[in-house]
Design a protein around this motif. Structure first.
Motif, mmCIF file in Angstrom:
data_model
loop_
_atom_site.group_PDB
_atom_site.id
_atom_site.type_symbol
_atom_site.label_atom_id
_atom_site.label_comp_id
_atom_site.label_asym_id
_atom_site.label_seq_id
_atom_site.Cartn_x
_atom_site.Cartn_y
_atom_site.Cartn_z
ATOM 1 N N ARG A 92 -8.811 6.359 4.578
ATOM 2 C CA ARG A 92 -9.769 7.042 3.704
ATOM 3 C C ARG A 92 -9.942 6.268 2.399
ATOM 4 N NH1 ARG A 92 -9.987 11.971 0.446
ATOM 5 N NH2 ARG A 92 -11.706 13.277 1.165
ATOM 6 N N THR A 93 -8.824 5.785 1.840
ATOM 7 C CA THR A 93 -8.888 4.993 0.608
ATOM 8 C C THR A 93 -9.525 3.634 0.865
ATOM 9 O OG1 THR A 93 -6.919 6.102 -0.252
ATOM 10 C CG2 THR A 93 -7.519 4.012 -1.264
ATOM 11 N N GLY B 29 -13.270 3.107 0.784
ATOM 12 C CA GLY B 29 -13.878 2.964 -0.537
ATOM 13 C C GLY B 29 -13.845 1.553 -1.077
ATOM 14 N N LEU B 30 -13.216 0.638 -0.335
ATOM 15 C CA LEU B 30 -13.118 -0.761 -0.764
ATOM 16 C C LEU B 30 -14.061 -1.668 0.024
ATOM 17 C CD1 LEU B 30 -9.214 -0.960 -0.943
ATOM 18 C CD2 LEU B 30 -10.791 -0.676 -2.867
ATOM 19 N N LEU B 31 -14.946 -1.062 0.814
ATOM 20 C CA LEU B 31 -15.828 -1.849 1.665
ATOM 21 C C LEU B 31 -17.172 -2.117 1.002
ATOM 22 C CD1 LEU B 31 -15.185 -0.265 5.181
ATOM 23 C CD2 LEU B 31 -14.085 -2.245 4.108
ATOM 24 N N ALA B 32 -17.752 -3.267 1.335
ATOM 25 C CA ALA B 32 -19.067 -3.658 0.839
ATOM 26 C C ALA B 32 -20.154 -2.993 1.685
ATOM 27 C CB ALA B 32 -19.212 -5.174 0.915
ATOM 28 N N TYR C 4 0.795 -1.221 0.000
ATOM 29 C CA TYR C 4 0.000 0.000 0.000
ATOM 30 C C TYR C 4 0.831 1.277 0.000
ATOM 31 C CZ TYR C 4 -0.002 -0.083 5.254
ATOM 32 O OH TYR C 4 0.323 -0.117 6.590
ATOM 33 N N THR C 5 2.121 1.132 -0.319
ATOM 34 C CA THR C 5 2.924 2.317 -0.611
ATOM 35 C C THR C 5 2.936 2.634 -2.110
ATOM 36 O OG1 THR C 5 5.015 1.095 -0.862
ATOM 37 C CG2 THR C 5 4.413 1.818 1.363
ATOM 38 N N THR C 6 2.335 1.769 -2.925
ATOM 39 C CA THR C 6 2.253 2.014 -4.366
ATOM 40 C C THR C 6 0.970 2.792 -4.673
ATOM 41 O OG1 THR C 6 1.126 -0.089 -4.765
ATOM 42 C CG2 THR C 6 3.524 -0.092 -4.881
ATOM 43 N N PRO C 7 0.987 3.642 -5.706
ATOM 44 C CA PRO C 7 -0.177 4.512 -5.946
ATOM 45 C C PRO C 7 -1.443 3.784 -6.374
ATOM 46 C CG PRO C 7 1.473 4.774 -7.680
ATOM 47 C CD PRO C 7 2.114 3.949 -6.606
ATOM 48 N N THR D 286 -9.911 12.052 8.148
ATOM 49 C CA THR D 286 -10.777 13.203 7.866
ATOM 50 C C THR D 286 -11.657 12.893 6.666
ATOM 51 O OG1 THR D 286 -9.043 14.209 6.493
ATOM 52 C CG2 THR D 286 -9.130 14.850 8.811
ATOM 53 N N LEU D 287 -12.967 13.070 6.834
ATOM 54 C CA LEU D 287 -13.934 12.824 5.777
ATOM 55 C C LEU D 287 -14.811 14.060 5.592
ATOM 56 C CD1 LEU D 287 -15.152 9.241 6.802
ATOM 57 C CD2 LEU D 287 -13.509 9.789 5.004
ATOM 58 N N THR D 288 -15.219 14.292 4.363
ATOM 59 C CA THR D 288 -16.162 15.379 4.101
ATOM 60 C C THR D 288 -17.563 14.947 4.517
ATOM 61 O OG1 THR D 288 -16.689 14.619 1.871
ATOM 62 C CG2 THR D 288 -14.748 16.060 2.114
ATOM 63 N N ASP D 289 -18.468 15.904 4.624
ATOM 64 C CA ASP D 289 -19.848 15.573 4.955
ATOM 65 C C ASP D 289 -20.453 14.655 3.898
ATOM 66 O OD1 ASP D 289 -19.707 17.115 7.213
ATOM 67 O OD2 ASP D 289 -20.674 18.875 6.320
#
Length: 333
Positions: free
Chosen positions: A225-226, A229-232, A195-198, A248-251
């Motif tokens: 944060r990334t 986005g990989l969760l079911a 997870y150090t690769t882009p 930190t997440l936006t509303d």
């Protein structure tokens, strides 16, 4: 005796290898000839003098270290004589003193070292192992689970991978660099991603397009944060650390997670202890962790240092140059 002392809060170089008087046990205590002392990330924060920690800053000078294993070589008044000469392991709680050739502990916090475990393995389980089992109370893993494990080559990450595989889950290990991903694969992970690769998230998504059901999160920051986005839908995000800083997440992002029924829960502290449901939850978790290791179901990964190199151990831990549980050995083999 030899010990590592801290005279001023600050960098790892402030840890000094010195000769100090050997401690004497008080009433209800024992003295342990230390064979292994655990190093925890919290130790590095205490050394720095950081504020807002779950443990109080010690008065200086101090001998750091809160996890020790060795042989009882002296008893305090009123202590059961059956402890003398026994191999034991204990967590010292908020009382430091572990980075030394001898340490004093309360007899009622001792555990006999199970047959088949060496002192370093026992130390790993008394701290890292108990925390791992505490975290797992909230996971409910089984054959339909797909779990994301960041820091999978670390002390807790290693045990989470093993436990999840034993439960029949599919395990996606996230680790930094090829050496650590190789360790995660050898530990049983179904997929190990650097997870150090882009493009690491794309790799996970390509293998598991349906998403993961559990995210064990010790890192926070951009990685968490990334990973969210990989969760079911309906997945659980279990937080037990913030090594990269706060998440930190936006509303809008929070609303998206809510719409997908993804829950976030911090599982350290009171929540973990209440979930155990026994009068002494920490001791219960310690006992369970030692039993899992003795049975061979959990196998702690270790990185051993001589006691004299405690400063190097702290530096390596802080820069993520370690794998597994970091352990100091006064008489390293």
């Amino acid at each position: 005796m030899k010990a590592v002392r801290l005279h001023a809060f600050g960098p790892a170089e402030n840890l000094s290898y010195e000769t100090v008087p050997r401690p004497a046990p008080g009433p209800g205590q024992v003295r342990i000839a230390v064979a292994a002392a655990g190093v925890h990330l919290l130790d590095t924060a205490l050394r720095q003098g950081a504020q807002g920690l779950p443990a109080p800053l010690p008065p200086l000078p101090t001998i750091p270290g809160r996890e020790v294993a060795g042989t009882v070589d002296a008893l305090g008044p009123g202590t059961d004589p059956a402890w003398l000469g026994r191999p034991v392991v204990t967590h010292l709680g908020f009382a430091p003193g572990g980075y030394a050739e001898h340490a004093v502990a309360d007899a009622d916090r001792l555990h006999p070292v199970p047959d088949g475990l060496d002192p370093a393995q026992a130390v790993a389980m008394i701290g890292t192992g108990r925390t791992t089992l505490g975290i797992l109370q909230f996971a409910d893993l089984g054959p339909t689970s797909t779990v994301l494990v960041p820091a999978a080559a670390g002390g807790i990450g290693t045990l989470l991978v093993q436990y999840a595989k034993n439960a029949g889950a599919t395990v996606v290990a996230l680790a930094g660099g090829p050496a650590k991903t190789a360790r995660a694969t050898a530990n049983g992970a179904d997929l190990a991603v650097d997870y150090t690769t882009p493009d690491w998230a794309d790799t996970v998504r390509a293998h598991h397009p349906g998403g993961a059901t559990v995210l064990f999160d010790p890192v926070g920051g951009a990685t968490a944060r990334t990973a969210l986005g990989l969760l079911a839908p309906g997945a659980r995000h279990l937080v037990y650390g913030w090594s990269e800083g706060p998440l930190t997440l936006t509303d809008a992002e929070r609303a998206h997670l809510t719409a997908r029924r993804i829950t976030t829960r911090t599982v350290l502290g009171p929540a973990m202890l209440e979930a155990v449901g026994t009068p002494d939850p920490l001791r219960t978790l310690e006992t369970r962790a030692l039993a899992e290791a003795a049975a061979g179901r959990l196998r702690p990964a270790l990185q051993r240092y001589p006691l004299a190199r405690a400063a190097a151990a702290h530096r390596d831990l802080e820069t993520r140059a370690t794998t597994g549980k970091v352990v100091l050995e006064p008489r390293q083999r």
